[in-house]
Design a protein around this motif. Structure first.
Motif: not given
Length: 879
Positions: A446-450, A455-456, A500-501
């Motif tokens: 799966v591909f996710i853009t971030v 923010p955590n 998480a970070n």
């Protein structure tokens, strides 16, 4: 030209009066006026004739005709300038006598110095005796000179060596041995002619060509296998096979013209005499009566003539039965395959074929005609049993396909003949057996853009798995397998992915803006499935342009020209959050500098007025395309340059690693030397005893008289005992020696001597000029003092201090004398050595540490020290 070739030449023309055996109509040849014995006049082409039945005769006894049609001379013959005529008679194969007339055909002109005889011919495998004459080669220079001939090249001086020689005087070419045409069909070598007296060549070298005439000395041979197959009850004229043969004799002659014949089996088979094709003569061949026939085949050259050479061989003809293949199971085959089963054999299909074993009519080929569109199977033939073997090559998935129906076709390598039967096929039913499998993610990847710096605890997506059998996600737990930067946390129950970070696109964990996380899903039976989350990290403008090198150099220029320096900036962000940059001076600049943009990432900083050589600090503001930036301070050094670098900077940085190491080593040695002196100074020589020699009291009294004065207290002058314990010869102590000044008083060396006296106790030394003083303890001489040359004041407070002063001085004197006389076992190398030299010595003398002491036994220098020191010497030497 040959010597024997005269200006008047004759040309003979042989006109054939008959047209049998394909004898050519005319043959032309050039001959000299004087023809030697064995000279070839012409050659009649008799290759198409039976030379055994031909019988040639001539009307002129000076000529004869060989069986191969060559006309040669048998005696020395003179040919007149107007030509000569004779006839040749022969008898053709029909018994009729024929005649050929040799007629004059004009005069021949002489060529200028070009000796070019016709190609010569010899017969292969000629019989003894040898040598035999081949032909006469001659140059027309022999008419005016005494010449000789030699030959060289293949067949003479090169392999095969020694086949030909030449009589040097006459130019007669001779053959010395039999020649195999199949190995060497032609020889080409050179002939040269020389003046016998000058050894100079009289003509250009002439290439000599000798053709080897073929004789029928090789029988034809079979090539290929003589094994053939024909179906039983084949029609008459059906081709069985073809016999192949070859002959290595000369091509295009009867020597290689082969005819084929059968010596047996002629009632059933026939062979084409020219092509060698064997065919059936009947349609009654029955495999049940006889399934194999052996026939003898003969091959003969000379187009089958009785005098031709031949060979025979046996050909095997096998009768085949063209029967279609029968499957042992006439209905269908059923096979079960577990899902996810790896590659392997899943089914054998036995067949029955009544054709002859190991023949194309028996060998079977299998094909999967239907049901294998996805390429999950392959089929092969077992070469031993002729069975069909079906292999699984791709695992099957029960949840996608529960059953596959295949159709397998079997046929022979040879086509069916003489029957109306058709090739057969059989269905194969493949059932897929279900197995409990681990969970499967909804997609392998799966591909996710971030965005970076998200923010955590921000939810970025969900990645879940399902059970293949139930299609449910109940009871499945989710875990991370790989998360190199620990940026993602996974909800164990739901598969949700959160930050998480802080994610940094500029991190080395990100490659081309992509960060990978590997996950696994575990069901209740602890079966697992894996998947990959590909995170595309989007850039944000979280970095400002920075100047990585802030120590800049501007080289001073002549003529008042202003200097400049390149300022380069960089930004870790990507476009449009980075270049092109803008450059400007900070708000606190002093007006002596200016900056302008050079390109997208660099600017040019220059001073606007003449500035002296020194360091300057310049504030610079660098902004990215979005206008984000900060003021940065760069240090600019204006200096004289060489190769773009400051001269002072070059000097300051010229020390290398080895120079620094050498300095450190020197410092370490100095530290060790100081520790050594400190150890000597603080060590008490309790076991060292020196006798007072009585030479001196260890002190000097002030006196103003030229002779020993009465005021000198002789009790104060203590003479130490002579002799020193030899054990102290290695204990060198650094003590300042007493010197002399113009005042006539002795001055103590206040370096190491001062430390020594202070450590000995009860001594106060004062420098009258600097006011520095040091003191250790007190003694019985608390009120006594002495003054030396109005500069130093020394006070002995007790007798121990005086005894130490006296003992150390005496020890040091004797130690130096010992080092100057001993050569073996010494503890110092810095002593005076004698070296042999020639010429005049150096006026500088020795450069050792003790060179200023001179010869201690030579006291002549005391005569030059003045009257005061003479009195001092007398006092010190008084006993």
């Amino acid at each position: 030209m040959f010597e024997q070739y005269l200006s008047r030449m004759c040309q003979f023309q042989i006109i054939s009066c008959v047209d049998s055996c394909f004898i050519p109509v005319s043959i032309q040849a050039t001959v000299p006026q004087t023809v030697q014995v064995g000279h070839v006049i012409a050659k009649v082409d008799v290759d198409q004739c039976d030379t055994i039945t031909l019988d040639f005769t001539t009307s002129d006894p000076d000529f004869t005709v060989r069986p191969d049609g060559t006309i040669i001379t048998v005696a020395i013959t003179m040919v007149p300038a107007n030509g000569r005529t004779f006839s040749v008679q022969f008898q053709d194969p029909n018994g009729q006598k024929r005649e050929m007339n040799v007629l004059k055909d004009g005069l021949l002109k002489r060529s200028k110095r070009r000796w070019s005889p016709l190609p010569f011919n010899i017969i292969e495998n000629d019989v003894m005796p040898f040598p035999k004459d081949v032909e006469l080669i001659a140059s027309d220079s022999s008419a005016t000179r005494n010449v000789y001939y030699n030959i060289s090249g293949p067949g003479v001086t090169e392999e095969p060596v020694g086949v030909f020689t030449v009589v040097s005087d006459t130019g007669m070419l001779k053959v010395n041995k039999a020649v195999d045409r199949e190995r060497t069909p032609q020889f080409v070598f050179q002939a040269r002619v020389f003046d016998r007296y000058t050894n100079q060549e009289t003509d250009l070298p002439l290439p000599i060509t000798v053709n080897v005439d073929d004789v029928n000395d090789n029988a034809p041979t079979f090539t290929g296998l003589l094994q053939f197959t024909v179906l039983e009850q084949s029609k008459a004229g059906t081709m069985v096979g073809m016999v192949n043969a070859t002959d290595i004799d000369e091509r295009g002659t009867d020597h290689t013209k082969i005819r084929y014949s059968l010596l047996s089996g002629t009632n059933l088979f026939y062979i084409n005499p020219e092509t060698g094709v064997i065919s059936t003569k009947t349609d009654t061949l029955d495999r049940e009566v006889n399934d194999k026939y052996l026939v003898t085949v003969e091959i003969r050259d000379m187009n089958g003539a009785l005098n031709g050479l031949f060979n025979t061989a046996t050909a095997t003809i096998v009768l085949g039965m063209d029967v279609p293949i029968c499957f042992m199971n006439t209905l269908f085959y059923d096979v079960k395959v577990k899902e996810n089963q790896v590659e392997g054999l899943i089914l054998r299909i036995p067949i029955e074929d009544k054709d002859l074993v190991k023949t194309p009519n028996w060998n079977t080929e299998f094909f999967i005609q239907k049901g294998n569109e996805n390429g999950n199977f392959r089929i092969e033939r077992d070469p031993k049993t002729n069975e069909g073997l079906i292999y699984l090559i791709n695992p099957l998935d029960y949840e996608k396909t529960k059953n596959l129906k295949l159709e397998v076709l079997a046929r022979n390598q040879a086509d069916l003949s003489g029957t109306k039967a058709m090739w057969m096929s059989i269905p194969v039913d493949v059932s897929v057996v279900d197995e409990d499998e681990g969970p499967e993610f909804t997609a392998p990847t799966v591909f996710i853009t971030v965005q970076e710096n998200t923010p955590n605890d921000t939810l970025i997506g969900t990645y879940i798995a399902v059970d293949p059998e139930t299609k449910s996600s109940a009871g499945i737990k989710y875990y991370k397998v790989s998360d190199p930067a620990s940026w993602i946390k996974v909800d164990e129950s739901t598969g949700q992915l959160k930050i998480a970070n802080t994610i940094d696109r500029e991190s080395h964990f990100v490659t081309n803006g992509v960060y990978n996380v590997t996950m696994k899903a575990v069901d209740a039976s602890l079966k697992t499935g894996t998947g990959t989350v590909i995170i595309q990290v989007e850039d944000v403008n979280d970095h400002v342009p920075v100047i990585p090198s802030k120590d800049l150099v501007v080289c001073e220029k002549d003529g008042g020209e202003m200097g400049s320096v390149l300022v380069v900036a960089e930004d870790k962000d990507q476009a449009p959050f980075s270049a092109p940059f803008s450059f400007e001076l900070g708000e606190e600049h002093d007006g002596r500098w200016a900056v302008k943009r050079l390109n997208d990432t660099a600017g040019m900083l220059e001073h606007t007025k003449e500035l002296p050589i020194r360091l300057y600090t310049v504030p610079l503001m660098v902004k990215d395309l979005q206008g984000f930036g900060k003021t940065q301070t760069v240090t600019v050094r204006i200096c004289r340059c060489r190769n773009g670098a400051c001269l002072a900077y070059q000097n300051s940085t010229s020390l290398g690693v080895w120079a620094i190491l050498a300095m450190l080593l020197a410092l370490c040695l100095l530290l060790l030397l100081c520790m050594f002196f400190a150890f000597i100074c603080v060590t008490k020589n309790e076991k060292m005893e020196l006798e007072d020699m009585g030479d001196s009291g260890g002190i000097l009294l002030k006196s103003n008289i030229e002779a020993p004065g009465d005021a000198v207290d002789s009790n104060l002058i203590i003479v130490p005992a002579s002799g020193i314990d030899p054990l102290v010869k290695g204990s060198m102590i650094d003590v300042g020696w007493v010197g002399a000044k113009n005042s006539g008083m002795i001055e103590g060396g206040l370096g190491a001597q001062q430390n020594l006296l202070q450590q000995s106790g009860g001594v106060i030394v004062t420098d009258m000029e600097t006011g520095f003083s040091g003191q250790n303890g007190g003694g019985q001489y608390g009120g006594g003092n002495m003054t030396f040359d109005n500069t130093h004041f020394i006070k002995f407070n007790n007798s121990a201090a005086w005894h130490t002063w006296q003992t150390n001085g005496l020890f040091l004197q004797q130690k130096l004398a010992y080092l100057g006389t001993r050569e073996e076992g010494r503890y110092a190398d810095d002593i005076i050595h004698a070296y042999g030299f020639e010429g005049v010595g150096s006026p500088a003398g020795s450069v050792g540490c003790c060179s200023d002491q001179g010869n201690q036994e030579d006291l002549d220098f005391l005569n030059t020290l003045g009257p005061k020191f003479k009195i001092l010497a007398e006092v010190c030497n008084k006993k």
